[in-house]
Design a protein around this motif. Structure first.
Motif, PDB file in Angstrom:
ATOM      1  N   LEU A  27       0.822  -1.209   0.000  1.00 50.20           N
ATOM      2  CA  LEU A  27       0.000   0.000   0.000  1.00 50.20           C
ATOM      3  C   LEU A  27       0.855   1.258   0.000  1.00 50.20           C
ATOM      4  O   LEU A  27       0.528   2.250  -0.658  1.00 50.20           O
ATOM      5  N   GLY A  28       1.960   1.224   0.735  1.00 49.84           N
ATOM      6  CA  GLY A  28       2.878   2.368   0.742  1.00 49.84           C
ATOM      7  C   GLY A  28       3.463   2.627  -0.636  1.00 49.84           C
ATOM      8  O   GLY A  28       3.555   3.775  -1.085  1.00 49.84           O
ATOM      9  N   LEU A  29       3.866   1.548  -1.314  1.00 49.54           N
ATOM     10  CA  LEU A  29       4.390   1.700  -2.670  1.00 49.54           C
ATOM     11  C   LEU A  29       3.336   2.292  -3.600  1.00 49.54           C
ATOM     12  O   LEU A  29       3.623   3.155  -4.436  1.00 49.54           O
ATOM     13  N   MET A  30       2.106   1.831  -3.467  1.00 49.26           N
ATOM     14  CA  MET A  30       1.037   2.347  -4.314  1.00 49.26           C
ATOM     15  C   MET A  30       0.792   3.826  -4.037  1.00 49.26           C
ATOM     16  O   MET A  30       0.601   4.617  -4.966  1.00 49.26           O
ATOM     17  N   GLY A  31       0.829   4.210  -2.772  1.00 52.77           N
ATOM     18  CA  GLY A  31       0.645   5.624  -2.422  1.00 52.77           C
ATOM     19  C   GLY A  31       1.776   6.501  -2.938  1.00 52.77           C
ATOM     20  O   GLY A  31       1.542   7.585  -3.482  1.00 52.77           O
ATOM     21  N   VAL A  32       3.007   6.031  -2.799  1.00 53.45           N
ATOM     22  CA  VAL A  32       4.149   6.793  -3.302  1.00 53.45           C
ATOM     23  C   VAL A  32       4.091   6.888  -4.824  1.00 53.45           C
ATOM     24  O   VAL A  32       4.347   7.944  -5.407  1.00 53.45           O
TER      25      VAL A  32
END
Length: 126
Positions: A27-32
Motif C-alpha cells: 500500500l505504501g508503494l502504491m501511495g508513493v
C-alpha cells in the motif's frame, strides 16, 4: 519421523504480522507511486502558470509513478501467495526454518534500482 503440524498459535500470529507488514509495504508503494505520478502534473501546472503557456512534459513522472504503483500491486499479490504457502507448510509440518525471504530480496533490489535511477535522473536534471 513424520512431520508434525505447528500447534503454537504464536507462530501463526507472527506469520500474520509479517503478512500485514507486506500489505503495508504494498500500500505504501502504491501511495508513493500515485504521488510521483501526480507530482509531474503539479510541476507542469506550476510552470504553465508562471509562463502563461502550455508546457510539454516527457511524462517520466507519470510512467515511473505507474511503475511504482504496479510494483505495489505485485508486492500485494506476492504476499498473499507467500502467506498462503507458509500457512499450508506450517499446517502440514513441512516448513523449513532458515529460508531467505526471496520476495524481500527481490523487492529490495528493485527499490535499489529505482533509487539509483532516480539519483541519476536528478543528477542529469540539475
Amino acid at each position: 519421523m513424520t512431520p508434525t503440524p505447528e500447534k503454537d498459535p504464536r507462530v501463526y500470529f507472527a506469520a500474520e504480522r509479517t503478512f500485514l507488514a507486506w500489505i503495508r509495504t504494498g500500500l505504501g508503494l502504491m501511495g508513493v507511486g500515485f504521488a510521483v505520478a501526480r507530482f509531474g502534473l503539479f510541476l507542469r501546472q506550476m510552470r504553465a502558470s508562471e509562463t502563461h503557456s502550455v508546457v510539454r512534459s516527457s511524462g517520466l513522472s507519470l510512467w515511473s509513478g505507474v511503475a511504482i504503483v504496479f510494483l505495489g500491486v505485485v508486492v500485494l499479490i506476492s504476499s498473499v501467495t507467500q502467506h498462503l504457502a507458509l500457512i499450508r507448510e506450517l499446517s502440514t509440518g513441512s516448513w523449513v526454518p532458515g529460508r531467505v525471504s526471496r520476495n524481500a530480496v527481490i523487492l529490495a533490489l528493485l527499490l535499489a534500482l529505482v533509487g539509483l535511477g532516480m539519483s541519476i535522473y536528478l543528477l542529469v536534471l540539475r
